[in-house]
Design a protein around this motif. Sequence first.
Motif, PDB file in Angstrom:
ATOM      1  N   ARG A  83       4.681 -50.328   5.999  1.00 55.87           N
ATOM      2  CA  ARG A  83       5.182 -50.554   4.636  1.00 55.87           C
ATOM      3  C   ARG A  83       5.116 -49.296   3.778  1.00 55.87           C
ATOM      4  NH1 ARG A  83       2.109 -55.204   4.825  1.00 55.87           N
ATOM      5  NH2 ARG A  83       0.406 -54.123   3.793  1.00 55.87           N
ATOM      6  N   SER A  84       4.233 -48.378   4.138  1.00 52.89           N
ATOM      7  CA  SER A  84       3.936 -47.252   3.251  1.00 52.89           C
ATOM      8  C   SER A  84       5.118 -46.344   3.009  1.00 52.89           C
ATOM      9  CB  SER A  84       2.759 -46.452   3.787  1.00 52.89           C
ATOM     10  OG  SER A  84       3.135 -45.773   4.967  1.00 52.89           O
ATOM     11  N   GLY A  85       6.003 -46.197   3.970  1.00 53.19           N
ATOM     12  CA  GLY A  85       7.143 -45.312   3.786  1.00 53.19           C
ATOM     13  C   GLY A  85       6.705 -43.893   3.517  1.00 53.19           C
ATOM     14  N   ALA A  86       7.188 -43.349   2.419  1.00 56.93           N
ATOM     15  CA  ALA A  86       6.908 -41.948   2.086  1.00 56.93           C
ATOM     16  C   ALA A  86       5.783 -41.823   1.067  1.00 56.93           C
ATOM     17  CB  ALA A  86       8.168 -41.294   1.562  1.00 56.93           C
ATOM     18  N   GLN A  87       4.842 -42.748   1.069  1.00 52.25           N
ATOM     19  CA  GLN A  87       3.731 -42.690   0.109  1.00 52.25           C
ATOM     20  C   GLN A  87       2.401 -42.538   0.841  1.00 52.25           C
ATOM     21  OE1 GLN A  87       4.209 -46.153  -2.528  1.00 52.25           O
ATOM     22  NE2 GLN A  87       4.518 -44.583  -4.075  1.00 52.25           N
ATOM     23  N   PRO A  88       2.141 -41.369   1.426  1.00 52.07           N
ATOM     24  CA  PRO A  88       0.898 -41.193   2.177  1.00 52.07           C
ATOM     25  C   PRO A  88      -0.351 -41.215   1.307  1.00 52.07           C
ATOM     26  CG  PRO A  88       2.021 -39.104   1.964  1.00 52.07           C
ATOM     27  CD  PRO A  88       2.949 -40.160   1.395  1.00 52.07           C
ATOM     28  N   GLN A  89      -0.218 -40.998   0.003  1.00 52.04           N
ATOM     29  CA  GLN A  89      -1.385 -40.973  -0.862  1.00 52.04           C
ATOM     30  C   GLN A  89      -1.618 -42.291  -1.597  1.00 52.04           C
ATOM     31  OE1 GLN A  89      -2.169 -38.164   0.932  1.00 52.04           O
ATOM     32  NE2 GLN A  89      -3.621 -38.161  -0.725  1.00 52.04           N
ATOM     33  N   ALA A  90      -0.832 -43.302  -1.287  1.00 55.74           N
ATOM     34  CA  ALA A  90      -1.048 -44.610  -1.904  1.00 55.74           C
ATOM     35  C   ALA A  90      -2.359 -45.184  -1.382  1.00 55.74           C
ATOM     36  CB  ALA A  90       0.108 -45.547  -1.609  1.00 55.74           C
ATOM     37  N   LEU A  91      -3.056 -45.919  -2.228  1.00 55.92           N
ATOM     38  CA  LEU A  91      -4.368 -46.469  -1.881  1.00 55.92           C
ATOM     39  C   LEU A  91      -4.326 -47.296  -0.604  1.00 55.92           C
ATOM     40  CD1 LEU A  91      -7.343 -46.956  -2.505  1.00 55.92           C
ATOM     41  CD2 LEU A  91      -6.642 -48.812  -4.027  1.00 55.92           C
ATOM     42  N   ASP A  92      -3.321 -48.131  -0.442  1.00 57.03           N
ATOM     43  CA  ASP A  92      -3.251 -48.972   0.755  1.00 57.03           C
ATOM     44  C   ASP A  92      -3.086 -48.136   2.019  1.00 57.03           C
ATOM     45  OD1 ASP A  92      -0.699 -48.439  -0.405  1.00 57.03           O
ATOM     46  OD2 ASP A  92       0.223 -50.016   0.792  1.00 57.03           O
ATOM     47  N   THR A  93      -2.241 -47.119   1.966  1.00 56.94           N
ATOM     48  CA  THR A  93      -2.017 -46.257   3.126  1.00 56.94           C
ATOM     49  C   THR A  93      -3.281 -45.474   3.479  1.00 56.94           C
ATOM     50  OG1 THR A  93       0.282 -46.006   2.432  1.00 56.94           O
ATOM     51  CG2 THR A  93      -0.542 -44.435   4.048  1.00 56.94           C
ATOM     52  N   ALA A  94      -3.905 -44.882   2.481  1.00 52.67           N
ATOM     53  CA  ALA A  94      -5.125 -44.111   2.718  1.00 52.67           C
ATOM     54  C   ALA A  94      -6.249 -45.010   3.236  1.00 52.67           C
ATOM     55  CB  ALA A  94      -5.556 -43.406   1.439  1.00 52.67           C
ATOM     56  N   THR A  95      -6.318 -46.245   2.765  1.00 52.56           N
ATOM     57  CA  THR A  95      -7.343 -47.181   3.242  1.00 52.56           C
ATOM     58  C   THR A  95      -7.132 -47.499   4.712  1.00 52.56           C
ATOM     59  OG1 THR A  95      -7.597 -48.121   1.031  1.00 52.56           O
ATOM     60  CG2 THR A  95      -8.384 -49.450   2.869  1.00 52.56           C
ATOM     61  N   ALA A  96      -5.888 -47.714   5.104  1.00 54.86           N
ATOM     62  CA  ALA A  96      -5.593 -47.977   6.525  1.00 54.86           C
ATOM     63  C   ALA A  96      -5.980 -46.767   7.372  1.00 54.86           C
ATOM     64  CB  ALA A  96      -4.114 -48.306   6.704  1.00 54.86           C
ATOM     65  N   ARG A  97      -5.645 -45.585   6.914  1.00 52.67           N
ATOM     66  CA  ARG A  97      -6.004 -44.371   7.654  1.00 52.67           C
ATOM     67  C   ARG A  97      -7.519 -44.217   7.749  1.00 52.67           C
ATOM     68  NH1 ARG A  97      -3.282 -39.937   4.525  1.00 52.67           N
ATOM     69  NH2 ARG A  97      -4.319 -38.584   6.020  1.00 52.67           N
ATOM     70  N   SER A  98      -8.232 -44.509   6.660  1.00 55.37           N
ATOM     71  CA  SER A  98      -9.689 -44.427   6.664  1.00 55.37           C
ATOM     72  C   SER A  98     -10.291 -45.413   7.666  1.00 55.37           C
ATOM     73  CB  SER A  98     -10.230 -44.698   5.251  1.00 55.37           C
ATOM     74  OG  SER A  98     -11.639 -44.721   5.254  1.00 55.37           O
ATOM     75  N   ALA A  99      -9.752 -46.620   7.711  1.00 53.72           N
ATOM     76  CA  ALA A  99     -10.254 -47.621   8.662  1.00 53.72           C
ATOM     77  C   ALA A  99     -10.042 -47.153  10.102  1.00 53.72           C
ATOM     78  CB  ALA A  99      -9.558 -48.962   8.433  1.00 53.72           C
ATOM     79  N   LEU A 100      -8.892 -46.568  10.375  1.00 52.06           N
ATOM     80  CA  LEU A 100      -8.625 -46.074  11.727  1.00 52.06           C
ATOM     81  C   LEU A 100      -9.553 -44.905  12.078  1.00 52.06           C
ATOM     82  CD1 LEU A 100      -4.738 -46.332  11.719  1.00 52.06           C
ATOM     83  CD2 LEU A 100      -6.387 -47.863  12.847  1.00 52.06           C
ATOM     84  N   LEU A 101      -9.853 -44.049  11.105  1.00 49.95           N
ATOM     85  CA  LEU A 101     -10.813 -42.966  11.342  1.00 49.95           C
ATOM     86  C   LEU A 101     -12.204 -43.536  11.637  1.00 49.95           C
ATOM     87  CD1 LEU A 101      -9.786 -40.367   8.619  1.00 49.95           C
ATOM     88  CD2 LEU A 101      -9.669 -40.076  11.098  1.00 49.95           C
TER      89      LEU A 101
END
Length: 184
Positions: free
Chosen positions: A110-128
């Motif tokens: 869903r994030s599209g071109a918004q890598p700094q959106a809270l939801d996108t960063a949270t997903a990336r943090s969880a994967l890390l």
Amino acid sequence: MTFAWTPHRFSGGALALDVANSVVLRADPERRIDRFADPAVMDAFATGANRHGAERDLFGGLEPARETARAGLIALREAIDRHFRAEARGEGKPALLADLLEASAATLRRSGAQPQALDTATARSALLLLSRPEPERLKICPNCQWLFLDRSRNRSRAWCDMAVCGNRAKANRHYRRNREDQRP
């Protein structure tokens, strides 16, 4: 009632854990407080994470989640909490991992071109967090029940935040000890 995202609110050690900890008294339905229930408070979380979050250098410049992404962020938050809480208790289940991976994948799609959106960063943090080699560093605070990473050298950290939960636990212990001493 006004609410501020203070440094204590970011004591999880990872953005994903701080988002999961946005529910206060999660296990007590009578007193449970969902800080993200108010969209303005949810939006302010990004600013707080930029200022106080442990991963601010990695996800610096966080922006609030888009209005259309808020429900997905809540679903991701709950999947993060279920999976990592079970892991911290040594009760990890493949189904919880699958739920977390599905919620993360849906968020990233869903994030599209918004890598700094809270939801996108949270997903990336969880994967890390999933890729960290030391799962025993993931703990649950015995006072507030928040999830946190123990980054101490000898893995002896007991509370999410010594200044808040640690002091409360020590004061409670002191109170009980003094009360027992005063009994006839």
